[in-house]
Design a protein around this motif. Structure first.
Motif, PDB file in Angstrom:
ATOM      1  N   PHE A 353      27.247  30.239  55.005  1.00  0.00           N
ATOM      2  CA  PHE A 353      28.104  31.348  54.600  1.00  0.00           C
ATOM      3  C   PHE A 353      27.354  32.342  53.716  1.00  0.00           C
ATOM      4  CE2 PHE A 353      31.370  28.000  55.345  1.00  0.00           C
ATOM      5  CZ  PHE A 353      32.026  28.639  56.379  1.00  0.00           C
ATOM      6  N   GLY A 354      26.483  31.818  52.844  1.00  0.00           N
ATOM      7  CA  GLY A 354      25.774  32.708  51.939  1.00  0.00           C
ATOM      8  C   GLY A 354      24.838  33.653  52.662  1.00  0.00           C
ATOM      9  N   LEU A 355      23.975  33.111  53.528  1.00  0.00           N
ATOM     10  CA  LEU A 355      23.022  33.946  54.256  1.00  0.00           C
ATOM     11  C   LEU A 355      23.747  34.890  55.212  1.00  0.00           C
ATOM     12  CD1 LEU A 355      20.081  34.612  54.742  1.00  0.00           C
ATOM     13  CD2 LEU A 355      19.967  32.763  56.424  1.00  0.00           C
ATOM     14  N   ARG A 356      24.810  34.395  55.843  1.00  0.00           N
ATOM     15  CA  ARG A 356      25.580  35.250  56.743  1.00  0.00           C
ATOM     16  C   ARG A 356      26.244  36.394  55.973  1.00  0.00           C
ATOM     17  NH1 ARG A 356      30.045  32.002  59.643  1.00  0.00           N
ATOM     18  NH2 ARG A 356      28.200  30.684  59.954  1.00  0.00           N
ATOM     19  N   GLY A 357      26.795  36.081  54.796  1.00  0.00           N
ATOM     20  CA  GLY A 357      27.414  37.131  53.989  1.00  0.00           C
ATOM     21  C   GLY A 357      26.401  38.158  53.518  1.00  0.00           C
ATOM     22  N   MET A 358      25.186  37.696  53.137  1.00  0.00           N
ATOM     23  CA  MET A 358      24.144  38.643  52.735  1.00  0.00           C
ATOM     24  C   MET A 358      23.786  39.583  53.880  1.00  0.00           C
ATOM     25  SD  MET A 358      21.380  36.709  50.301  1.00  0.00           S
ATOM     26  CE  MET A 358      21.151  35.288  51.363  1.00  0.00           C
ATOM     27  N   ARG A 359      23.634  39.029  55.068  1.00  0.00           N
ATOM     28  CA  ARG A 359      23.261  39.858  56.215  1.00  0.00           C
ATOM     29  C   ARG A 359      24.343  40.907  56.494  1.00  0.00           C
ATOM     30  NH1 ARG A 359      19.498  38.959  59.788  1.00  0.00           N
ATOM     31  NH2 ARG A 359      19.338  36.749  59.226  1.00  0.00           N
ATOM     32  N   GLU A 360      25.609  40.493  56.418  1.00  0.00           N
ATOM     33  CA  GLU A 360      26.704  41.439  56.668  1.00  0.00           C
ATOM     34  C   GLU A 360      26.720  42.553  55.630  1.00  0.00           C
ATOM     35  OE1 GLU A 360      29.748  38.132  58.659  1.00  0.00           O
ATOM     36  OE2 GLU A 360      29.974  38.788  56.579  1.00  0.00           O
ATOM     37  N   ARG A 361      26.490  42.209  54.376  1.00  0.00           N
ATOM     38  CA  ARG A 361      26.484  43.228  53.329  1.00  0.00           C
ATOM     39  C   ARG A 361      25.334  44.212  53.521  1.00  0.00           C
ATOM     40  NH1 ARG A 361      29.677  42.805  48.972  1.00  0.00           N
ATOM     41  NH2 ARG A 361      30.768  40.833  48.563  1.00  0.00           N
ATOM     42  N   VAL A 362      24.157  43.694  53.823  1.00  0.00           N
ATOM     43  CA  VAL A 362      22.992  44.563  53.992  1.00  0.00           C
ATOM     44  C   VAL A 362      23.183  45.487  55.194  1.00  0.00           C
ATOM     45  CG1 VAL A 362      20.527  44.598  54.511  1.00  0.00           C
ATOM     46  CG2 VAL A 362      21.421  42.972  52.840  1.00  0.00           C
ATOM     47  N   VAL A 363      23.699  44.948  56.287  1.00  0.00           N
ATOM     48  CA  VAL A 363      23.917  45.771  57.481  1.00  0.00           C
ATOM     49  C   VAL A 363      24.963  46.843  57.207  1.00  0.00           C
ATOM     50  CG1 VAL A 363      24.773  45.727  59.851  1.00  0.00           C
ATOM     51  CG2 VAL A 363      23.168  43.982  59.083  1.00  0.00           C
ATOM     52  N   GLU A 364      26.042  46.494  56.495  1.00  0.00           N
ATOM     53  CA  GLU A 364      27.057  47.487  56.155  1.00  0.00           C
ATOM     54  C   GLU A 364      26.482  48.604  55.292  1.00  0.00           C
ATOM     55  OE1 GLU A 364      30.424  45.734  54.341  1.00  0.00           O
ATOM     56  OE2 GLU A 364      31.153  44.774  56.175  1.00  0.00           O
ATOM     57  N   ALA A 365      25.496  48.276  54.462  1.00  0.00           N
ATOM     58  CA  ALA A 365      24.862  49.288  53.617  1.00  0.00           C
ATOM     59  C   ALA A 365      23.831  50.106  54.382  1.00  0.00           C
ATOM     60  CB  ALA A 365      24.205  48.623  52.407  1.00  0.00           C
ATOM     61  N   HIS A 377       7.467  27.187  53.451  1.00  0.00           N
ATOM     62  CA  HIS A 377       7.805  28.354  52.648  1.00  0.00           C
ATOM     63  C   HIS A 377       8.882  29.180  53.360  1.00  0.00           C
ATOM     64  CE1 HIS A 377       4.104  27.334  50.504  1.00  0.00           C
ATOM     65  NE2 HIS A 377       4.564  28.094  49.513  1.00  0.00           N
ATOM     66  N   PHE A 378       9.892  29.541  52.586  1.00  0.00           N
ATOM     67  CA  PHE A 378      11.012  30.329  53.105  1.00  0.00           C
ATOM     68  C   PHE A 378      10.987  31.695  52.427  1.00  0.00           C
ATOM     69  CE2 PHE A 378      15.412  31.836  52.757  1.00  0.00           C
ATOM     70  CZ  PHE A 378      15.795  31.817  54.089  1.00  0.00           C
ATOM     71  N   THR A 379      11.072  32.754  53.216  1.00  0.00           N
ATOM     72  CA  THR A 379      11.013  34.117  52.692  1.00  0.00           C
ATOM     73  C   THR A 379      12.252  34.880  53.125  1.00  0.00           C
ATOM     74  OG1 THR A 379       8.597  34.130  52.781  1.00  0.00           O
ATOM     75  CG2 THR A 379       9.708  36.266  52.628  1.00  0.00           C
ATOM     76  N   LEU A 380      12.883  35.498  52.145  1.00  0.00           N
ATOM     77  CA  LEU A 380      14.055  36.334  52.401  1.00  0.00           C
ATOM     78  C   LEU A 380      13.743  37.738  51.905  1.00  0.00           C
ATOM     79  CD1 LEU A 380      17.062  36.323  53.352  1.00  0.00           C
ATOM     80  CD2 LEU A 380      17.671  36.021  50.953  1.00  0.00           C
ATOM     81  N   GLU A 381      13.890  38.724  52.793  1.00  0.00           N
ATOM     82  CA  GLU A 381      13.579  40.107  52.441  1.00  0.00           C
ATOM     83  C   GLU A 381      14.725  41.008  52.872  1.00  0.00           C
ATOM     84  OE1 GLU A 381      10.022  43.458  52.995  1.00  0.00           O
ATOM     85  OE2 GLU A 381       9.923  41.517  54.018  1.00  0.00           O
ATOM     86  N   ALA A 382      15.156  41.869  51.953  1.00  0.00           N
ATOM     87  CA  ALA A 382      16.248  42.800  52.231  1.00  0.00           C
ATOM     88  C   ALA A 382      15.834  44.190  51.787  1.00  0.00           C
ATOM     89  CB  ALA A 382      17.522  42.378  51.508  1.00  0.00           C
ATOM     90  N   GLU A 383      16.195  45.181  52.611  1.00  0.00           N
ATOM     91  CA  GLU A 383      15.895  46.576  52.302  1.00  0.00           C
ATOM     92  C   GLU A 383      17.124  47.416  52.597  1.00  0.00           C
ATOM     93  OE1 GLU A 383      12.603  50.082  53.346  1.00  0.00           O
ATOM     94  OE2 GLU A 383      12.649  48.194  54.471  1.00  0.00           O
ATOM     95  N   VAL A 384      17.493  48.269  51.652  1.00  0.00           N
ATOM     96  CA  VAL A 384      18.638  49.156  51.821  1.00  0.00           C
ATOM     97  C   VAL A 384      18.190  50.578  51.536  1.00  0.00           C
ATOM     98  CG1 VAL A 384      20.349  47.400  51.255  1.00  0.00           C
ATOM     99  CG2 VAL A 384      19.367  48.798  49.434  1.00  0.00           C
ATOM    100  N   PRO A 385      18.795  51.562  52.185  1.00  0.00           N
ATOM    101  CA  PRO A 385      18.371  52.954  51.968  1.00  0.00           C
ATOM    102  C   PRO A 385      19.027  53.567  50.741  1.00  0.00           C
ATOM    103  CG  PRO A 385      20.060  52.870  53.646  1.00  0.00           C
ATOM    104  CD  PRO A 385      19.779  51.443  53.259  1.00  0.00           C
ATOM    105  N   GLY A 386      18.332  54.537  50.168  1.00  0.00           N
ATOM    106  CA  GLY A 386      18.896  55.378  49.129  1.00  0.00           C
ATOM    107  C   GLY A 386      19.306  54.679  47.866  1.00  0.00           C
ATOM    108  N   SER A 387      18.669  53.581  47.503  1.00  0.00           N
ATOM    109  CA  SER A 387      19.035  52.862  46.282  1.00  0.00           C
ATOM    110  C   SER A 387      18.010  53.125  45.200  1.00  0.00           C
ATOM    111  CB  SER A 387      19.116  51.359  46.550  1.00  0.00           C
ATOM    112  OG  SER A 387      20.063  51.098  47.545  1.00  0.00           O
TER     113      SER A 387
END
Length: 391
Positions: A353-365, A377-387
């Motif tokens: 639920f956590g990873l799925r919720g993060m993906r939904e939030r990032v995509v909505e942004a 090794h596990f890598t999580l990377e998120a990028e959002v525009p205009g922040s």
């Protein structure tokens, strides 16, 4: 439910068409059988020969004209031609033909209706011209043509009105279905948003409580100071849970949680990292800017990503291993990257639920999120525009 109720309200009484058909048949009979006597009073003239009884057959075809329009039109056209040779009176027969023409034009497909009307029109003009000694310019020939053209025009008007009414009804039904679908979509989005908010605001604190409770139980005898500090953290996390649930319920009741956007800066991000510092000794954070401003804004989506990533690093990773958090804030886009050592060496990643919720939030942004694994090794990377407000 609204669609079915609308369709039910538009339905006409089933007895009305039968009443109209009966009235038409009675009008045909009355036109033929009722007349005026010598003393100018109405009288009923019953058929005296079997051939005159054909008016009852004509009335019967009028009764079934709605169900068998082409059959009724053909039969009434033949019966209407009989008075040209037989002395049976023609007014009722011609009225039946006019009714049949109206029904065919109003209810039959356009091509069939045009063909049937054309044949009847030609038949009427030819018969009347023959009866007038082939005088095509006779007024009676014109009246014969008008007598079938007029009901055809009425039928065409009724057909157009019926089609327009049906089109409006279909549009109303489609609009109602669209509103229902939109309402269901909004409800699903609200449930999803509520689930994410509940997970982000409560699940993290509960995880912190669970983790610190474990630290306290292990340190109670040998390191009582550490146990006391862990229990203080549990108490503060419990208060945060109560406050988060209260805020969430208040927002839901006031229907305003869509408008509530949390504000975070680099100082808040540092506090979050420090909370996990005692649980993850190898935790470190770095910034692209050598001397970041603590008041610089951090996108709430990226803040939530870091919080969830650190929670997962403790739940699913090796506590003594290094956990690297890298933050880049910029005007065009902002990015966070969290790398930790995982206990699971599987090459596939199972999204909870956590990873799925993060993906939904990032995509909505309008951003992107990637989760990769390389060995342990596990890598999580998120990028959002205009922040952010960086360069």
């Amino acid at each position: 439910m609204a669609v079915s109720s609308a369709a039910t309200s538009d339905a006409r009484p089933t007895w009305r068409p039968h009443l109209v058909d009966t009235a038409r048949a009675l009008a045909v009979l009355a036109t033929t059988l009722v007349g005026r006597s010598a003393d100018d009073t109405l009288r009923l003239a019953l058929p005296s020969t079997w051939i005159q009884c054909l008016v009852f057959v004509t009335a019967a075809f009028v009764l079934v004209a709605r169900r068998l329009p082409l059959v009724a039109l053909g039969a009434t056209a033949v019966l209407d031609a009989l008075p040209f040779w037989l002395d049976i009176g023609g007014a009722g027969y011609h009225l039946a033909l006019m009714i049949a023409v109206y029904v065919v034009v109003a209810h039959e497909p356009s091509r069939q209706a045009r063909r049937a009307f054309g044949l009847v029109l030609v038949l009427q003009v030819v018969l009347m011209a023959w009866d007038m000694g082939w005088r095509w310019n006779s007024m009676f020939v014109v009246l014969a043509a008008l007598s079938v053209t007029f009901p055809a025009a009425l039928g065409l008007a009724a057909r157009s009105r019926s089609e327009a009414t049906e089109a409006l009804r279909q549009r109303a039904v489609a609009a109602e279905r669209s509103r229902d679908a939109d309402a269901r979509q909004l409800l699903a989005e609200d449930r999803l948003r509520t689930a994410r908010d509940l997970h982000d605001s409560v699940a993290h604190q509960i995880a912190v409580m669970n983790l610190n409770a474990g630290v306290a139980s292990r340190s109670l005898r040998e390191r009582p100071d550490d146990a006391e500090l862990a229990l203080v953290t549990v108490r503060e996390a419990g208060r945060a849970v109560i406050s988060s649930i209260s805020d969430l319920l208040t927002s839901l009741r006031e229907a305003s949680w869509h408008d509530v956007v949390p504000r975070h800066d680099l100082a808040d991000l540092r506090v979050l990292v420090d909370e996990f510092g005692t649980l993850l000794p190898g935790l470190s954070v770095s910034y692209d800017d050598a001397a970041p401003d603590p008041t610089q804004a951090v996108d709430p989506v990226l803040y939530a990503v870091v919080r969830e990533a650190l929670t997962n690093a403790y739940k699913h990773g090796r506590h003594e291993a290094a956990v690297d958090v890298r933050v880049r804030l910029g005007r065009r886009s902002s990015c966070v990257r969290v790398t930790n050592a995982s206990l699971d060496r599987s090459p596939t990643i199972t999204e909870g639920f956590g990873l799925r919720g993060m993906r939904e939030r990032v995509v909505e942004a309008g951003g992107r999120l990637s989760a990769t694994t390389d060995g342990d090794h596990f890598t999580l990377e998120a990028e959002v525009p205009g922040s952010g407000e960086g360069p």
